[in-house]
Design a protein around this motif. Sequence first.
Motif, PDB file in Angstrom:
ATOM      1  N   ILE A 101       0.838  -1.197   0.000  1.00 52.42           N
ATOM      2  CA  ILE A 101       0.000   0.000   0.000  1.00 52.42           C
ATOM      3  C   ILE A 101       0.869   1.243   0.000  1.00 52.42           C
ATOM      4  N   LEU A 102       0.421   2.263  -0.721  1.00 48.04           N
ATOM      5  CA  LEU A 102       1.095   3.551  -0.777  1.00 48.04           C
ATOM      6  C   LEU A 102       0.092   4.639  -0.421  1.00 48.04           C
ATOM      7  N   GLN A 115      -4.417  -3.109   5.631  1.00 46.42           N
ATOM      8  CA  GLN A 115      -3.264  -2.255   5.393  1.00 46.42           C
ATOM      9  C   GLN A 115      -3.679  -0.792   5.520  1.00 46.42           C
ATOM     10  N   VAL A 116      -2.800  -0.002   6.148  1.00 51.39           N
ATOM     11  CA  VAL A 116      -3.058   1.428   6.332  1.00 51.39           C
ATOM     12  C   VAL A 116      -1.771   2.181   6.013  1.00 51.39           C
ATOM     13  N   ALA A 117      -1.903   3.321   5.329  1.00 52.79           N
ATOM     14  CA  ALA A 117      -0.716   4.119   4.980  1.00 52.79           C
ATOM     15  C   ALA A 117      -1.032   5.599   5.112  1.00 52.79           C
ATOM     16  N   LEU A 118      -0.045   6.327   5.591  1.00 55.60           N
ATOM     17  CA  LEU A 118      -0.135   7.778   5.724  1.00 55.60           C
ATOM     18  C   LEU A 118       1.135   8.367   5.130  1.00 55.60           C
ATOM     19  N   SER A 174      -6.223   3.110   2.889  1.00 54.87           N
ATOM     20  CA  SER A 174      -6.381   1.873   3.639  1.00 54.87           C
ATOM     21  C   SER A 174      -7.124   0.867   2.775  1.00 54.87           C
ATOM     22  N   THR A 175      -6.716  -0.404   2.864  1.00 56.53           N
ATOM     23  CA  THR A 175      -7.389  -1.474   2.131  1.00 56.53           C
ATOM     24  C   THR A 175      -7.590  -2.672   3.042  1.00 56.53           C
TER      25      THR A 175
END
Length: 763
Positions: free
Chosen positions: A133-134, A655-658, A699-700
């Motif tokens: 994830i990006l 999945q989580v990305a910031l 987020s997915t």
Amino acid sequence: MIINILLILPFLAFSQEEAKFYIHFDSESLKDAFETIEDVYDVRFSFKDEVIKNKTISLKKEKRSIKQLLKAIETETNLSFEIVANRYIIVNKAEHEFDIQELDKIILTRYLTKGISKRKDASYKINPASFGILPGLTEPDVLESIQLLPGVVSPNETASGFLVRGGKMDQNRLIWDGINMYHKGHLFGMISPFNPNATKNVTFINKGTHPRYGERASSVISMTTNTKIEDQFKAQLGFNGINGDAYIETPIIENKLGVQASVRSSYTNIYQSYTFDQLADKVFESTKIENGDNSNNDFSFLDYNVKLNYQPNANNRVYASVISIDNELDYAVNDTESNKTFTDLMSIKNSGYGLGWDTTWNSNLKQHTSAYFSEYKLNYHFITSENGEQISDFEKRNVIFDSGISTEFQQRINDNNSATLGYQYSLKDVAYAFLNTTNLEFILDEDKTVVQTHSVYGNYEYKNSKVFDISVGARATYFNELDAFRLEPRLNLYKQLFKNVKLQVSGEIKNQVISEIDETIISDLSLENRLWRLANGEEFPIINSKQISAGFIYTNNGWTVDIDNYYKTLDNITALSFGFLNPQGSQFNLGEQKIYGIDVFLRKRFGGFNSWLSYSFNNSESKYQNLNADAFFVSRSNVRHAFTTSLSYKVSNLQVALGWRWQTGKPYTESVDGQNGLEFNDGINSKRLPDYHRLDFSSTYTFKFSKDDKLRAKVGVSIRNVYSKTNLISREYRGNNDFNADIEAIDKFSIGFTPNLMFRLYW
């Protein structure tokens, strides 16, 4: 910078053959465990997916060497491991064959995230199907992902309008299954023109380019679809806030013939989401469409691709690929005060057709032969009507016919030596025209040029872990109609200085015969003002690029540091200047550009977290004839400092990305109000816009509907510009269709708070 790095290298390097690290796993998939081990121990695994499918690993936290760790995994999984060259680990080699040479080419995995790796030849390999994830992305968009790499920026926030190491947008070559592509993206570049779910492998090159690639001065993005004939039917179906798409792969003749196809379409003619409204607001900013509210307006896109793979026997593969990208615009704005109607009609289409044949003559000799045809058409009308009758029509056309054939031989001499030899022929036919019709048709500008090129190239690779790995080659091209010959040497050198420290050095010369011109001065419209044209050897000569770079890579215990310095020059570039900047009036000016930069990338994995940051320094100056007293000034597209950082977390299927981006503003030419309109007294590009920054989130979550059901699903949410920062990203000046009219200053701003939702099914 390089001297400082050299001073600290002895402190960074140490032997790790028996190094021990604390490591543990708690019911983690074996694939994820391997990725963690690769980071911590600086090793590389080679395996087939079916070997580790559905396998998990649980190990207590202990300090282990790599051999001790593999022994523990063997005991729990019943797999066997073989260590090759102290770094490469073959999983279950007794039953499967592996390509050690291909594995040896990779030096960094998970560069930004899972699915992105860096190779010894300094290129990046991207596998969208295995993407992590990006920030800001819920789907594996290739062009958006590339913009997160060091040295790549997109000052206008579009998917395809990115700059690589100070170059221009048109200096990036986009290739789809061997077909040159010219489309800039859906919704005027806001969305990538290539379906991410149909893209299987991507190669991104920004230095030390292999001599098989020519035509562009800055970078290469080569995308390919699946070359494998699947043994069972596979399908995907999904939608987001802008479009819906479908993708299928299915065998037709078992192990012989297979087909894959994808289609993607906007649904804005049915429903316009908040996501679409945000993108449209940015696209139509500072145009008459900006305030249009006609419910009959149409702004839509469609793309599709189909590929046939045929394998008659073990030594031969044949493919046929088709791609089509289509955008349509039909917008009308009514001005009640003047009783006039302004209508924008635009069609942008890029179609491509490719054929390829791969054959293995023997265990050491392979050949790849291909042919392609690409057709790009842009037609634009800006129609003004009064009391229901047309009074003027400004028309813009741009047509490209690009075709070519090529063949390449790859000879393996021995384990340490290999050579490549190839030939390419291409024919480009490019035309554009600007017409203004009131009572009579008036040609504002037009051109039609044809250029045929013949290229021969060769490359030699030598590998020796005790000395260095080197790739050296050259590309010789003859431009027939221009009666011009160009030689392009290429070099890549890789050396493992210590266990954890690698050196990379590269050099290249490249030439570019097709480029874009900016015709903003001719029209007061800001939609697709950049049009393609060919060099003619006179006022538009062949663009020449030279680049050298050197850097170090350090890896240890989950840490990755990648530092690269480069110097780049561009000659024979052109720019369209206004009369107020050019004593000789509005015309194209010939010039040069020099660029120095540093790219830095730092990554650390810990637990389920993946953190990284990238920083790029770029100093770019340009000089043009008859401008600024023939002295250098800051390049228009220069972004002096660019910083991006991200933190992502994965737990089970979530999945989580910031991610946060910051960069200095673009340069601009300051104006002041004078007696006769705007005046320019402080030189070209002497001021900078305010700094740019924004925060992105994504987020997915993946899941199955039942334990035994093959149907899987994925949901996702992303937010661009979380805190809704209003960034001034451009200040430009444009003329009018009436050349006696005043010059007008135009400010453009970044996209606002833009959420997007995604749902996808797999079976």
